[in-house]
Enzyme design. Sequence first.
Site, PDB file in Angstrom:
ATOM      1  N   ASP A  53     -11.569   8.514  -5.032  1.00 13.79           N
ATOM      2  CA  ASP A  53     -11.551   9.725  -5.466  1.00 13.79           C
ATOM      3  C   ASP A  53     -11.711  10.844  -4.114  1.00 13.79           C
ATOM      4  O   ASP A  53     -11.791  10.472  -3.015  1.00 13.79           O
ATOM      5  CB  ASP A  53     -12.671  10.183  -6.238  1.00 13.79           C
ATOM      6  CG  ASP A  53     -14.207   9.594  -5.704  1.00 13.79           C
ATOM      7  OD1 ASP A  53     -14.213   9.389  -4.602  1.00 13.79           O
ATOM      8  OD2 ASP A  53     -15.153   9.395  -6.513  1.00 13.79           O
ATOM      9  N   ASN A  91     -26.258   8.951 -12.766  1.00  9.26           N
ATOM     10  CA  ASN A  91     -26.058   8.902 -14.449  1.00  9.26           C
ATOM     11  C   ASN A  91     -25.052   8.171 -14.665  1.00  9.26           C
ATOM     12  O   ASN A  91     -24.348   8.136 -15.844  1.00  9.26           O
ATOM     13  CB  ASN A  91     -25.158  10.356 -14.545  1.00  9.26           C
ATOM     14  CG  ASN A  91     -23.856  10.742 -13.824  1.00  9.26           C
ATOM     15  OD1 ASN A  91     -23.677   9.681 -12.987  1.00  9.26           O
ATOM     16  ND2 ASN A  91     -23.210  11.701 -13.680  1.00  9.26           N
ATOM     17  N   HIS A 110     -22.207   7.273 -13.335  1.00  9.56           N
ATOM     18  CA  HIS A 110     -20.781   7.150 -12.879  1.00  9.56           C
ATOM     19  C   HIS A 110     -20.098   6.150 -11.844  1.00  9.56           C
ATOM     20  O   HIS A 110     -21.244   5.512 -11.084  1.00  9.56           O
ATOM     21  CB  HIS A 110     -20.215   8.582 -12.500  1.00  9.56           C
ATOM     22  CG  HIS A 110     -20.847   9.275 -11.085  1.00  9.56           C
ATOM     23  ND1 HIS A 110     -20.842  10.219 -10.672  1.00  9.56           N
ATOM     24  CD2 HIS A 110     -21.043   8.185 -10.294  1.00  9.56           C
ATOM     25  CE1 HIS A 110     -21.161  10.562  -9.528  1.00  9.56           C
ATOM     26  NE2 HIS A 110     -21.260   9.193  -8.866  1.00  9.56           N
ATOM     27  N   GLU A 145     -17.429  10.316 -15.104  1.00  7.48           N
ATOM     28  CA  GLU A 145     -18.789  10.984 -15.469  1.00  7.48           C
ATOM     29  C   GLU A 145     -19.010  10.690 -16.659  1.00  7.48           C
ATOM     30  O   GLU A 145     -17.882  10.157 -17.792  1.00  7.48           O
ATOM     31  CB  GLU A 145     -18.623  12.413 -15.257  1.00  7.48           C
ATOM     32  CG  GLU A 145     -18.312  13.132 -13.756  1.00  7.48           C
ATOM     33  CD  GLU A 145     -19.603  12.977 -12.953  1.00  7.48           C
ATOM     34  OE1 GLU A 145     -20.418  11.968 -13.065  1.00  7.48           O
ATOM     35  OE2 GLU A 145     -19.765  13.799 -11.844  1.00  7.48           O
TER      36      GLU A 145
HETATM   37  P1  PGA Z   1     -24.288   7.912  -3.083  1.00  4.57           P
HETATM   38  O1  PGA Z   1     -23.104   7.956  -4.216  1.00  4.57           O
HETATM   39  O2  PGA Z   1     -23.868   6.405  -2.594  1.00  4.57           O
HETATM   40  O3  PGA Z   1     -24.217   8.853  -2.388  1.00  4.57           O
HETATM   41  O4  PGA Z   1     -25.446   7.534  -3.883  1.00  4.57           O
HETATM   42  C1  PGA Z   1     -22.745   6.810  -5.216  1.00  4.57           C
HETATM   43  C2  PGA Z   1     -22.110   7.304  -6.260  1.00  4.57           C
HETATM   44  O5  PGA Z   1     -22.376   8.601  -6.645  1.00  4.57           O
HETATM   45  O6  PGA Z   1     -21.138   6.573  -6.637  1.00  4.57           O
END
Ligand code: PGA
Length: 258
Positions: free
Chosen positions: A67, A136, A138, A143
């Site tokens: 992304d 959450n 995702h 999301e």
């Molecule tokens: P993070 O993000 O490694 O910074 O916790 C992971 C994600 O949001 O997929």
Amino acid sequence: MKILITEDYEQMSRHAARILASQLTLKPDSVLGLATGGTVTGMYQRLIALHREDGLDFSQAQAFNLDEYLPIAPEDPQSYHTFMQTHLFSQVNFSAGSTHIPNGLAADAEAECRRYEASIEAAGGIDIQVLGIGRNGHIGFNEPDITFEAGTHQVTLDEQTLLDNARFFPSVAAVPKRAISMGIKTIMHARRILLLASGLEKSDAVHRMINGKITPALPASILQLHPDVILVIDRDAAALLPEGLRTSGSVAKEAQHV
Ligand code: PGA
């Protein structure tokens, strides 16, 4: 799902790097699906070390990132282009033109989504997709929603994601509200999936991903339907898993040998 529970972040990173390294060794022209975020930086450091010390070769591989924010310039310090350059690409030997990230400045974002999806297909599909997981649930920037989005698409970021990602920006208000993300279908088409999670704050999402019902309200739950998923998670991220799963012989034994 194969679940490896490691002692801590460091061991998780080492183990994940070894899985990617063996993929590259067995298939030097692998198509890697890569991720950004705090979870994966330790794995990238280990991969850089394997490149420098053991000659791990990226020259025939291709990489597609999950992304990118929208809008954001590639040279912006907070862009995922910059993140990948800093944490991996500038320090290993990918060939020119073989690393791909959605264009956060595309004039026509819909066309950019279609182009990105087509370029993954043209590369022959993703051999191994690295994922983190949001608090959450995702994966990529897919999301929680009422349906699963299929291919690469534009997304509006969840409030939780804006708060979580604010640590990389001067303020929450500075976090771009939109992004381009591979979709659930794009991710599910990867031949193998390697998901990393570390820390107690991920334990609820990890538990629901493995044991909850499959629902777009917890996007990672779809991985229950993928035939080849490896979860490499540390003890804190595994804290809410059933005791039997956390201490099962094979899991603990494999983790010890990392
Ligand atoms: P993070 O993000 O490694 O910074 O916790 C992971 C994600 O949001 O997929």
